[in-house]
Every structure is written in C-alpha cells, then in structure tokens.
Design a protein around this motif. Structure first.
Motif, short mmCIF file in Angstrom:
data_model
loop_
_atom_site.label_atom_id
_atom_site.label_comp_id
_atom_site.label_asym_id
_atom_site.label_seq_id
_atom_site.Cartn_x
_atom_site.Cartn_y
_atom_site.Cartn_z
N ALA A 1 0.82 -1.22 0.00
CA ALA A 1 0.00 0.00 0.00
C ALA A 1 0.85 1.27 0.00
N VAL A 2 2.01 1.23 0.66
CA VAL A 2 2.83 2.45 0.78
C VAL A 2 3.47 2.86 -0.55
N TRP A 3 3.24 2.06 -1.60
CA TRP A 3 3.68 2.49 -2.93
C TRP A 3 2.69 3.47 -3.54
N ALA A 4 1.72 3.92 -2.79
CA ALA A 4 0.80 4.97 -3.25
C ALA A 4 1.60 6.21 -3.66
N PRO A 5 1.14 6.91 -4.71
CA PRO A 5 1.81 8.17 -5.04
C PRO A 5 1.72 9.12 -3.85
N ASN A 6 2.84 9.77 -3.51
CA ASN A 6 2.76 10.80 -2.45
C ASN A 6 3.83 11.84 -2.71
N HIS A 7 3.38 13.10 -2.78
CA HIS A 7 4.25 14.18 -3.24
C HIS A 7 5.43 14.39 -2.31
N LYS A 8 6.60 14.52 -2.90
CA LYS A 8 7.87 14.73 -2.17
C LYS A 8 8.17 13.54 -1.25
N LEU A 9 7.53 12.45 -1.51
CA LEU A 9 7.68 11.24 -0.66
C LEU A 9 7.60 11.59 0.82
N ARG A 10 6.57 12.37 1.17
CA ARG A 10 6.41 12.75 2.58
C ARG A 10 5.94 11.56 3.43
N GLU A 11 5.32 10.58 2.77
CA GLU A 11 4.81 9.40 3.50
C GLU A 11 4.12 9.85 4.80
N PRO A 12 3.00 10.57 4.67
CA PRO A 12 2.43 11.27 5.84
C PRO A 12 1.61 10.38 6.77
N VAL B 1 -5.90 4.36 10.21
CA VAL B 1 -4.90 5.00 9.35
C VAL B 1 -4.87 6.47 9.73
N VAL B 2 -3.70 6.91 10.18
CA VAL B 2 -3.55 8.26 10.74
C VAL B 2 -2.60 9.05 9.84
N MET B 3 -2.96 10.31 9.60
CA MET B 3 -2.18 11.16 8.70
C MET B 3 -1.68 12.39 9.45
N LYS B 4 -0.47 12.81 9.15
CA LYS B 4 0.08 14.04 9.71
C LYS B 4 -0.59 15.22 8.99
N GLU B 5 -1.10 16.18 9.76
CA GLU B 5 -1.80 17.33 9.15
C GLU B 5 -0.84 18.49 8.98
N PHE C 1 -1.76 19.79 2.96
CA PHE C 1 -2.77 18.95 3.64
C PHE C 1 -3.56 18.16 2.59
N ASP C 2 -4.02 18.85 1.55
CA ASP C 2 -4.84 18.19 0.52
C ASP C 2 -4.05 17.10 -0.19
N GLU C 3 -2.80 17.39 -0.51
CA GLU C 3 -1.97 16.37 -1.17
C GLU C 3 -1.82 15.15 -0.27
N ASP C 4 -1.57 15.41 1.00
CA ASP C 4 -1.31 14.30 1.92
C ASP C 4 -2.58 13.47 2.18
N PHE C 5 -3.72 14.17 2.21
CA PHE C 5 -5.00 13.46 2.38
C PHE C 5 -5.27 12.58 1.15
N ALA C 6 -4.98 13.14 -0.04
CA ALA C 6 -5.17 12.36 -1.27
C ALA C 6 -4.24 11.15 -1.27
N ALA C 7 -2.98 11.36 -0.89
CA ALA C 7 -2.01 10.26 -0.89
C ALA C 7 -2.42 9.18 0.10
N THR C 8 -2.89 9.61 1.27
CA THR C 8 -3.26 8.63 2.30
C THR C 8 -4.51 7.87 1.87
N SER C 9 -5.42 8.55 1.19
CA SER C 9 -6.61 7.85 0.67
C SER C 9 -6.20 6.83 -0.40
N ALA C 10 -5.22 7.20 -1.23
CA ALA C 10 -4.71 6.26 -2.24
C ALA C 10 -4.09 5.05 -1.53
N LEU C 11 -3.39 5.31 -0.45
CA LEU C 11 -2.80 4.20 0.33
C LEU C 11 -3.90 3.26 0.84
N VAL C 12 -4.98 3.84 1.34
CA VAL C 12 -6.05 2.99 1.88
C VAL C 12 -6.63 2.10 0.77
#
Ligand SMILES: Cc1cc2nc3c(=O)[nH]c(=O)nc-3n(C[C@H](O)[C@H](O)[C@H](O)COP(=O)(O)O)c2cc1C
Length: 187
Positions: free
Chosen positions: A45-56, A97-101, A108-119
């Motif tokens: 799942a962590v291979w989800a796209p996430n900008h700057k590889l923040r892995e939030p 599944v917890v995300m850093k805000e 925030f929007d990018e990280d929420f999108a990335a975490t949703s892709a992970l889910v």
C-alpha cells in the motif's frame, strides 16, 4: 525486482478484476489476519503516489486482546452503551490509518489524497488475497477523548478505520454509473 507489466499479465494478475471485484465486507469469519499479512499488504500500500515522498501516514492495529483498547477509547468518547463499544470486539482485526496534518492547505490536501490512495491500495492488496475490508468513518474518530486514549495527537487526522478479515458474506455489487455519463471531452 518487480515484474514488468508484461510479466505481471503473464502471471494472470488482473488488476481490473481486483478493482471491480472488491466489495465492502461487513460480515467476517472469526479468525484474525496474521500481523505479518497486514504488514505485507501495508508494504504494498505504501507504494501509493505521495508528493515529495512525505509518506504522511502511520497505522494503529487492534487484534485479539488489543481490541479492548479501541473499545475503551470509544467508550471514553461515547459512553458504554454505544454499539461500537461491542462491535469492535467482534471484528477480527481493525486498523486506524492516521495522517500528519500540515497547516498549509495545499500540502494537507496532497497528503490526504495520498493517504486515501494508500487505503485503496491496502484494500486491493488484501482483496487480491481474499481478505475483506470495510472503510469506516464515524464522528467519534474526531473526538478528543477517543484520540487521547489512543495517543493520537493534535496535528494528526484519522483518515479511516478499517475492519479487516476473511469474508463470511460478500455482498452483491451496487452498479456504478458509466464514467462516460460524467465525462467532458475537449477536442
Ligand atoms: C471514506 C469512506 C468512508 C466510508 N464509511 C462508511 C461507513 O461509515 N459506513 C458504511 O456502511 N460504509 C462506508 N463506506 C463504504 C461505502 O459505503 C462503500 O464503499 C459503498 O457502499 C460501495 O460498496 P463497495 O465498496 O462494496 O463497492 C465508506 C467508504 C469510504 C470511501
């Protein structure tokens, strides 16, 4: 090394079938999924796209006796006679599944999108191995007492509570609107 798309196709891994076939599972068999399996799905799942590889993201997993802690957190927020206090004791495995805000809206929007892709990745990786999931969002996930009991700090957002287990009942699919009905093509 990972398979090329051609190699994957040769192995008959049909991603479209997994995407279309996945269902939200609400009735599970009793046995919990081994932690190693959950970790394996997460490592996909962590291979989800996430900008700057923040892995939030981070994850809290509840199984067996550990489910009591989640039940306590719900009771702390909602009182003892809330149905989720007992529901979570009967679901074989539950993951938050917890995300850093980030205070900056765009990040925030990018990280929420990335975490949703992970889910979604997680749910598909699980489904490909006949493990079912249910993505649950409920108001108590935002409650201060619930969060405090579980050590979720200000600046963290719970993106989802996932019920995970071997399906007992797989519901019928609810048809989707063809995308072409909602597509505007400029040409
Ligand atoms: C962010 C999110 C939150 C959801 N929360 C709930 C929920 O609280 N209760 C529920 O019954 N279904 C919930 N669902 C699941 C949807 O209802 C489900 O995906 C939809 O009915 C389609 O069914 P399917 O997943 O089997 O295709 C949620 C789905 C998403 C993406």
């Amino acid at each position: 090394m990972s398979d090329t798309p051609v190699q994957a196709a040769a192995k008959n891994l049909d991603i479209k079938e997994v995407i279309r076939g996945r269902r939200t599972i609400k009735k599970f068999q009793e046995q919990p999924i081994p932690v190693e399996k959950i970790t394996e799905f997460l490592d996909t799942a962590v291979w989800a796209p996430n900008h700057k590889l923040r892995e939030p993201w981070r994850f809290l997993l509840f199984r067996e006796e550990g489910r009591q802690k989640l039940s306590e957190a719900i009771a702390a927020e909602m009182g003892d006679d809330n149905k989720f206090v007992t529901t979570v004791l009967n679901v074989p495995t539950i993951m938050l599944v917890v995300m850093k805000e980030d205070p900056r809206q765009a990040i925030f929007d990018e990280d929420f999108a990335a975490t949703s892709a992970l889910v979604q990745n997680f749910m598909l990786a699980a489904w490909a191995e006949e493990v079912g999931t249910f993505w649950v969002t409920k108001p108590f996930l935002y409650g201060p007492k619930f969060r405090e009991t579980l050590g979720i700090v200000p600046g963290e957002k719970i993106v989802g509570m996932l019920y995970i287990g071997y399906p007992d009942v797989v519901p019928k699919p609810q048809e989707r609107t063809p995308a072409s009905d909602k597509l505007t093509v400029f040409k």
